[in-house]
Write a protein that holds these residues in place. Structure first.
Motif, PDB file in Angstrom:
ATOM      1  N   ASN A 284       0.819  -1.212   0.000  1.00 45.03           N
ATOM      2  CA  ASN A 284       0.000   0.000   0.000  1.00 45.03           C
ATOM      3  C   ASN A 284       0.850   1.258   0.000  1.00 45.03           C
ATOM      4  N   LYS A 285       2.128   1.098   0.313  1.00 46.08           N
ATOM      5  CA  LYS A 285       3.056   2.221   0.227  1.00 46.08           C
ATOM      6  C   LYS A 285       3.470   2.381  -1.228  1.00 46.08           C
ATOM      7  N   ARG A 286       3.522   3.572  -1.692  1.00 42.18           N
ATOM      8  CA  ARG A 286       3.727   3.859  -3.108  1.00 42.18           C
ATOM      9  C   ARG A 286       4.994   3.203  -3.671  1.00 42.18           C
ATOM     10  N   GLU A 287       4.841   2.564  -4.811  1.00 41.37           N
ATOM     11  CA  GLU A 287       5.917   1.983  -5.629  1.00 41.37           C
ATOM     12  C   GLU A 287       6.540   0.703  -5.054  1.00 41.37           C
ATOM     13  N   LEU A 288       6.060   0.209  -3.925  1.00 37.69           N
ATOM     14  CA  LEU A 288       6.580  -1.050  -3.396  1.00 37.69           C
ATOM     15  C   LEU A 288       5.743  -2.210  -3.922  1.00 37.69           C
ATOM     16  N   GLN A 289       6.405  -3.296  -4.315  1.00 36.82           N
ATOM     17  CA  GLN A 289       5.713  -4.429  -4.926  1.00 36.82           C
ATOM     18  C   GLN A 289       6.291  -5.744  -4.401  1.00 36.82           C
ATOM     19  N   VAL A 290       5.867  -6.119  -3.209  1.00 36.31           N
ATOM     20  CA  VAL A 290       6.276  -7.408  -2.644  1.00 36.31           C
ATOM     21  C   VAL A 290       5.285  -8.474  -3.111  1.00 36.31           C
ATOM     22  N   ASN A 291       5.787  -9.609  -3.548  1.00 37.80           N
ATOM     23  CA  ASN A 291       4.927 -10.690  -4.021  1.00 37.80           C
ATOM     24  C   ASN A 291       4.221 -11.335  -2.824  1.00 37.80           C
ATOM     25  N   ARG A 292       2.965 -10.960  -2.611  1.00 39.57           N
ATOM     26  CA  ARG A 292       2.238 -11.441  -1.438  1.00 39.57           C
ATOM     27  C   ARG A 292       2.003 -12.937  -1.472  1.00 39.57           C
ATOM     28  N   LEU A 293       1.620 -13.452  -2.636  1.00 37.98           N
ATOM     29  CA  LEU A 293       1.278 -14.867  -2.748  1.00 37.98           C
ATOM     30  C   LEU A 293       2.487 -15.753  -2.457  1.00 37.98           C
ATOM     31  N   ILE A 294       3.613 -15.451  -3.110  1.00 40.22           N
ATOM     32  CA  ILE A 294       4.821 -16.259  -2.913  1.00 40.22           C
ATOM     33  C   ILE A 294       5.345 -16.100  -1.487  1.00 40.22           C
ATOM     34  N   SER A 295       5.335 -14.877  -0.977  1.00 42.36           N
ATOM     35  CA  SER A 295       5.824 -14.640   0.383  1.00 42.36           C
ATOM     36  C   SER A 295       4.966 -15.373   1.410  1.00 42.36           C
TER      37      SER A 295
END
Length: 293
Positions: free
Chosen positions: A59-70
């Motif tokens: 939800n923080k701008r420009e961050l893209q952590v793979n939620r499914l894999i993590s």
């Protein structure tokens, strides 16, 4: 207007109380019932906590952590640790998890994100900060125990994870009560730059209540002497408080008040288990230190 505010406050208090009682009842019941309910309970908590953490970050701008894999990786680590601790599998069970960690690193090369380094950092934080502590709950729950015939065997010991949770709850409750009643007389803040509401008198009060809970626990669970139960309680008090502050720092940096809406009136999963994320590894180290000494 004043009456409306009082009514709203009362409704919030009732909501918090009812949901809190339900939460504690589910936790205690699942831990005490048997090993299967314990495994399912903390497996669900692990997955929800990692997913919630990744959602906060994304939800923080420009961050893209793979939620499914993590989330899948965190849950796998928890289950792999359970299989290892129960003797169902050897160390080879962790190999797929290592492959997943390698994937998280390599996939970052192809995302073309301007903040790839931060994405990596938060992806690994979801594993070290959240998944690993919950996985270590299995180390507390499944331990070698001597039987009546003198033979040793692996057993599910709910007293240790239950005791850890009780100590966390009593510490929070004691800190809140002592802080609310005595903070005006002893107005020294614990860590004002991170959590302006926490006070030294509250922390000391929480510690006293938790030590009392440890003495009571030692009367019912005699496999550890009272002094070791008290030592475990003090470890939980110190590291549980730090765990709470760490999550407060995380939320402050991400610009959010609550981590989610998991429990009405209590916030998200991380809000409910923030203290445990440092307390669990600390208690594991404490118990292993006792075994070495």
């Amino acid at each position: 207007q004043h009456r409306k505010a009082i009514t709203q406050e009362m409704n919030n208090l009732i909501t918090r109380t009812v949901s809190g009682i339900f939460f504690v009842a589910v936790m205690v019941g699942a831990i005490l019932y048997d090993a299967k309910t314990f495994i399912v309970l903390f497996g669900i908590i692990t997955a929800l906590a990692v997913w919630e953490f990744c959602t906060l970050v994304n939800n923080k701008r420009e961050l893209q952590v793979n939620r499914l894999i993590s989330t899948a990786a965190g849950l796998y680590l928890y289950l792999a640790m359970m299989a290892f601790c129960t003797g169902a599998s050897g160390a080879a069970i962790f190999i797929p998890y290592l492959i997943t960690l390698m994937y998280l690193l390599i996939s970052g090369l192809y995302m073309r994100s301007p903040r790839s380094l931060e994405n990596w950092a938060f992806a690994f934080a979801s594993q070290l900060y959240i998944a690993l502590p919950f996985a270590l709950m299995n180390v507390l729950a499944f331990r070698m125990q001597s039987g009546v015939d003198g033979m040793s065997g692996l057993a599910y010991i709910p007293a240790l994870p239950l005791g850890l949770m009780i100590f966390l709850w009593t510490n929070d409750m004691g800190a809140y009560c002592f802080g609310s009643m005595l903070q005006r007389f002893v107005p020294f803040k614990l860590f004002p730059s991170v959590s302006p509401h926490k006070s030294w008198i509250g922390s000391i009060g929480g510690g006293l209540v938790t030590v009392a809970a440890a003495v009571i626990m030692s009367r019912y669970f005699t496999f550890m002497p009272p002094v070791q139960w008290v030592g475990m309680a003090l470890v939980v008090v110190v590291f549980g408080t730090w765990g709470d502050l760490v999550e407060s720092l995380l939320k402050r940096n991400l610009g959010v008040k609550d981590s989610g809406r998991f429990l009405p009136g209590h916030g998200g999963v991380l809000d409910r288990f923030d203290s445990s994320l440092l307390a669990i590894p600390a208690v594991v180290l404490y118990l292993y230190t006792l075994e070495i000494m």
